[in-house]
Design a protein around this motif. Structure first.
Motif, PDB file in Angstrom:
ATOM      1  N   TYR A  85      -3.603 -18.720   7.389  1.00  0.00           N
ATOM      2  CA  TYR A  85      -2.620 -18.216   6.424  1.00  0.00           C
ATOM      3  C   TYR A  85      -3.315 -17.654   5.188  1.00  0.00           C
ATOM      4  O   TYR A  85      -2.968 -16.561   4.700  1.00  0.00           O
ATOM      5  CB  TYR A  85      -1.665 -19.350   6.040  1.00  0.00           C
ATOM      6  N   LYS A  88      -5.556 -14.324   5.968  1.00  0.00           N
ATOM      7  CA  LYS A  88      -4.847 -13.090   6.312  1.00  0.00           C
ATOM      8  C   LYS A  88      -3.942 -12.573   5.191  1.00  0.00           C
ATOM      9  O   LYS A  88      -3.147 -11.661   5.418  1.00  0.00           O
ATOM     10  CB  LYS A  88      -4.009 -13.300   7.577  1.00  0.00           C
ATOM     11  N   TYR A 297       0.922  -8.992   4.480  1.00  0.00           N
ATOM     12  CA  TYR A 297       0.169  -9.872   5.373  1.00  0.00           C
ATOM     13  C   TYR A 297      -0.548  -9.034   6.427  1.00  0.00           C
ATOM     14  O   TYR A 297       0.050  -8.156   7.061  1.00  0.00           O
ATOM     15  CB  TYR A 297       1.119 -10.874   6.035  1.00  0.00           C
ATOM     16  N   GLU A 299      -1.617  -9.463   9.428  1.00  0.00           N
ATOM     17  CA  GLU A 299      -1.195  -9.519  10.825  1.00  0.00           C
ATOM     18  C   GLU A 299       0.263  -9.134  11.022  1.00  0.00           C
ATOM     19  O   GLU A 299       0.776  -9.196  12.150  1.00  0.00           O
ATOM     20  CB  GLU A 299      -1.428 -10.928  11.385  1.00  0.00           C
ATOM     21  N   SER A 303       4.001 -12.251  12.333  1.00  0.00           N
ATOM     22  CA  SER A 303       2.891 -13.207  12.363  1.00  0.00           C
ATOM     23  C   SER A 303       2.923 -14.123  11.150  1.00  0.00           C
ATOM     24  O   SER A 303       2.607 -15.314  11.253  1.00  0.00           O
ATOM     25  CB  SER A 303       1.563 -12.440  12.425  1.00  0.00           C
ATOM     26  N   TYR A 304       3.324 -13.592  10.003  1.00  0.00           N
ATOM     27  CA  TYR A 304       3.430 -14.397   8.776  1.00  0.00           C
ATOM     28  C   TYR A 304       4.431 -15.533   8.965  1.00  0.00           C
ATOM     29  O   TYR A 304       4.141 -16.700   8.674  1.00  0.00           O
ATOM     30  CB  TYR A 304       3.850 -13.493   7.625  1.00  0.00           C
ATOM     31  N   MET A 306       5.688 -16.724  11.860  1.00  0.00           N
ATOM     32  CA  MET A 306       5.292 -17.623  12.933  1.00  0.00           C
ATOM     33  C   MET A 306       4.154 -18.546  12.513  1.00  0.00           C
ATOM     34  O   MET A 306       4.098 -19.712  12.937  1.00  0.00           O
ATOM     35  CB  MET A 306       4.888 -16.828  14.174  1.00  0.00           C
ATOM     36  N   THR A 307       3.247 -18.047  11.682  1.00  0.00           N
ATOM     37  CA  THR A 307       2.157 -18.898  11.184  1.00  0.00           C
ATOM     38  C   THR A 307       2.715 -20.061  10.382  1.00  0.00           C
ATOM     39  O   THR A 307       2.299 -21.214  10.559  1.00  0.00           O
ATOM     40  CB  THR A 307       1.189 -18.074  10.318  1.00  0.00           C
TER      41      THR A 307
END
Length: 402
Positions: A85, A88, A297, A299, A303-304, A306-307
């Motif tokens: 986190y 990225k 972010y 990714e 992705s932000y 889900m992370t």
């Protein structure tokens, strides 16, 4: 000269003996049916209780294995996701703190299931133990929730300012802090192997402190590195205090061996900690930059999200495993098992985050693992001693029964 009795007395004595034998046989059948229902007790030929140690022992080890897997996989994944986190583009300390406790709703179905099972068992067994007072539970959950809020915030600062390999090795100091708190709060005895383990872990952390100058390969300044180092040590000490107090609460407040009490000790303090993080997020003003942070972010926005979600879930999995080990064994043992992630997280950090693994850090890793093995060996000796005492006690019981 042999003593003789009148026929009436002999007949009366024989009748009483037959009635007593029938009563004993009936009571044995009732107790046997109860024991078979719970699966814990059998009865021998003379009507005396006889435990089933192998079945109980296998069930106990199965639970311990599940808790260990939960702890190791959850802790390793959550630590790496937290570092991911930050790397990225994430920069919110309160958001990183928030996800450490916000995943508690995933445990609610388990709580409902085990609570209903516990009620059925309580109704069948009709225990005489009093339930904890509501006021005591509220105070307990509030205290632990606020303690976790501060602890998670310090961990967030440590993970932000330190390489993940250094961060993971510093977390091994929990073992030393927890042994100290367990000695005063949980009557934990110090043995030569435990003392050896604590010394090795302390030396390992000291080597990392001396190695601070070689960590400048990152973009972190020395001042921030020191802040991260001290925050991680403070978080380790605070979490060790939390573990010892949780074990004390199981013994003094809950006084019942149910998994629902473990879930309650995880869910309610996590709810309080989550509320504290939300307040901190708004009070610090970091909430204003979250939208921009998500858009920028590296990714992508999906992705932000889900992370953050998987970080929250893996922390809850880790916490359930940790509390389960406290419940089944002790807080010190659960902390020792958590250090088993030491050789895993740094290696994964080198692979995924390209952390440097120099000679000093390798030495610190070896010392930490050595300390872990030393403490595990002490538990092995304690287990052998416990089995020997149980076997001697069973032999005495058999002799008395005969």
């Amino acid at each position: 000269m042999a003593t003789t009795y009148p026929p009436e007395a002999t007949h009366h004595t024989f009748k009483l003996s037959m009635e007593t034998a029938q009563e004993l046989q009936l009571q044995t059948r009732v107790d046997e049916s109860r024991s078979d229902f719970h699966g814990n007790t059998s009865w021998n030929s003379v009507g005396s209780p006889m435990r089933l140690p192998k079945l109980v022992h296998y069930k106990w080890w199965l639970r311990i294995t599940i808790y260990i897997l939960f702890l190791l996989t959850g802790q390793s994944a959550a630590t790496l996701l937290g570092r991911f986190y930050y790397d990225k583009g994430g920069n919110s300390k309160w958001m990183a703190t928030f996800v450490q406790s916000a995943g508690f709703p995933v445990l609610l179905p388990l709580l409902l299931f085990f609570s209903s099972t516990s009620k059925i068992t309580t109704t069948l067994n009709t225990p005489s133990e009093k339930q904890p007072k509501v006021s005591s539970l509220i105070f307990l959950y509030l205290f632990f929730g606020l303690l976790l809020t501060g602890d998670n915030l310090m961990y967030s600062y440590g993970l932000l300012y330190l390489p993940v390999s250094t961060y993971s090795l510093l977390c091994a100091t929990q073992l030393a802090f927890n042994a100290l708190f367990s000695f005063f709060l949980n009557s934990q005895k110090f043995t030569p192997f435990i003392l050896n383990s604590l010394v090795l872990v302390t030396v390992s952390a000291s080597l990392l402190a001396v190695n601070a100058d070689s960590e400048n390969s990152t973009n972190t300044s020395r001042a921030k590195y020191v802040i991260g180092f001290l925050c991680t040590l403070g978080a380790s000490a605070t979490y060790s205090l939390y573990l010892s107090l949780v074990q004390l609460s199981f013994q003094k407040v809950f006084k019942k061996e149910t998994f629902s009490s473990v879930l309650n000790m995880q869910i309610h303090p996590s709810f309080v900690a989550t509320c504290g993080c939300v307040l901190g997020l708004f009070a610090s003003g970091e909430w204003k930059s979250l939208g921009k942070e998500m858009k920028e972010y590296k990714e992508g926005e999906v992705s932000y999200i889900m992370t953050l979600i998987w970080t929250a879930i893996t922390w809850q999995i880790s916490s359930v495993g940790l509390l389960g080990l406290i419940f089944e064994v002790s807080s010190l043992f659960s902390n020792v098992i958590s250090t088993l992630a030491l050789p895993v997280v740094p290696i994964l950090a080198v692979i995924f985050f390209h952390d440097k693994m120099n000679g000093v850090k390798v030495m610190a890793l070896v010392l930490a693992i050595w300390g872990f093995i030393s403490y595990i060996y002490q538990h092995y000796l304690d287990d052998l001693k416990s089995k020997a005492n149980k076997n001697s006690g069973n032999e005495v019981s058999r002799i008395e029964a005969c």
